[in-house]
Structure formats: C-alpha cells, structure tokens
Design an enzyme around this catalytic site. Sequence first.
Site, PDB file in Angstrom:
ATOM      1  N   ASP A 140      43.858  80.019  45.384  1.00 20.04           N
ATOM      2  CA  ASP A 140      43.313  79.388  46.452  1.00 20.04           C
ATOM      3  C   ASP A 140      44.467  78.789  47.132  1.00 20.04           C
ATOM      4  O   ASP A 140      45.195  77.907  47.374  1.00 20.04           O
ATOM      5  CB  ASP A 140      42.210  78.538  46.372  1.00 20.04           C
ATOM      6  CG  ASP A 140      41.253  77.694  47.122  1.00 20.04           C
ATOM      7  OD1 ASP A 140      41.715  78.392  48.700  1.00 20.04           O
ATOM      8  OD2 ASP A 140      39.864  77.114  47.182  1.00 20.04           O
ATOM      9  N   ARG A 142      44.182  77.801  50.569  1.00 18.21           N
ATOM     10  CA  ARG A 142      43.247  77.321  52.165  1.00 18.21           C
ATOM     11  C   ARG A 142      43.613  75.731  51.878  1.00 18.21           C
ATOM     12  O   ARG A 142      44.606  75.990  51.303  1.00 18.21           O
ATOM     13  CB  ARG A 142      42.119  77.177  51.891  1.00 18.21           C
ATOM     14  CG  ARG A 142      41.567  78.953  51.978  1.00 18.21           C
ATOM     15  CD  ARG A 142      40.153  78.792  51.754  1.00 18.21           C
ATOM     16  NE  ARG A 142      39.308  78.480  50.619  1.00 18.21           N
ATOM     17  CZ  ARG A 142      38.003  78.570  49.604  1.00 18.21           C
ATOM     18  NH1 ARG A 142      37.492  78.605  50.830  1.00 18.21           N
ATOM     19  NH2 ARG A 142      37.468  78.399  48.433  1.00 18.21           N
TER      20      ARG A 142
END
Length: 226
Positions: A140, A142
Amino acid sequence: MIDTDDVLRDTTRRTGVEHVVNVQLSTEFGDFLAAGYRDHDRGEEQMALVYGDVRGDDVLTRLHSECLTGDAFRSRHCECGEQLSAALRVIVSEGRGVLVYLRGHEGRGIGLLDKLRAMRLQAEGLDTVEANLALGLPDDARDYRAAAGILHDLGVRSVRLLSNNPRKRDALHQNGIAVSERVPLLIPPREENLFYQVTKRERLGHLLPHLPVDLSRTADTSSTTG
C-alpha cells in the site's frame, strides 16, 4: 488589508494543495459542489465533492481512492465502484458531507499499469498483497496528506470517516484532522471479489465483519483479479 493571493499562497504552503476552482456538479445522487485542487507535492489534480455546509466538526467524510476499473468500468473484481456510489448516497441522505476523490491512488498507489500487472498475477493465484510484492512494489503506497489539506481548506475540523481501513483514520490524525467516529462502508461480496475482500481483512487489517470467518483459498483463486 489582507491580500487574497497571500492567503492562498500561505494555505498552499501549509497544506501542499492549492484550491483552484469550484463548480456546481449535478449527479444521479444529488447536486454537489465540486472543488478542484492541485497537489503540488505529488503533481496530481484532486477533487472533492461537497454536499451542504461542511465547516466544523463531525463531517461525514469519504476518502475514495481512484480505481478506474471499478469506478468507471464497474469491474466486479473489487467493490470500489459500489463503495463510491454508496458513499455519495449516504452523504446526500445525511444532508452534509464530503467525498475526497484521490487521484494517484490507483492500485493502492502503484499506478494503473502496475495494477493491471498485479491483476494478472492474481489471476495466476497470488492474493492482492502477494501480487504487489512480487512486482517489487509496496502492498500500500497511498499517501493522504493531500486529502487532509483539502479538508483543512474546506474548514473541516473533525470527521466521521466512511471507511473500513484503519490506515486512513491514522493518516488523518497524523495530518491534523480528528476522526470522531469510523462509519463502516460494507458492501456485500460477490463471487468475483470475495477472496479479494477477505485478503483486505486478513492481510491489510480492513474491518470487514460481514465476510465469512473461514474461506478456502483454493476454492476462490479464480476470483482474485480485483
């Protein structure tokens, strides 16, 4: 007298985002104010859909990561498009809220082409985390600093966060936005995305209590392309 340009420059300096434009946007869910921003840190153009007066506390808020396959093409291999629609509906029914649509978040931040490569690996049997890692990419990637900057600019002090992902809550806290409540956004699984959703629960810590407790991985590896 306060120079408006100076205020805008100061806001951009503090938040990393520049408020560029507002326009009314009529949708099938309701009429929103579309607020456009430029993220100077990451070079992305971002947008928030604002419903009602969102200045103050306890604003129902969704941070929605861009997903071309799910949002635009309604792929059944993830629940992103259904989450987007559900979030807009509940914001309108609440009478007040914000949806921040975060570009640059495709494939949990790895980009569209690498997401498609990861989907191919999932079709071969890897789960969504294993596929990213097999490509040498983070599970991830983000970043939510721009989302927090947009909320600051809109006058939002604290949110009721429409999310199943504790990382979003933590990211907002770290960037000065208090989360007064986490509001679940649970989408019934389809055959094509059940394994994907279970993987998010088991590998990424998403809070998805509506999913089966036990799931045979071998029975669902054909459904892992989300």
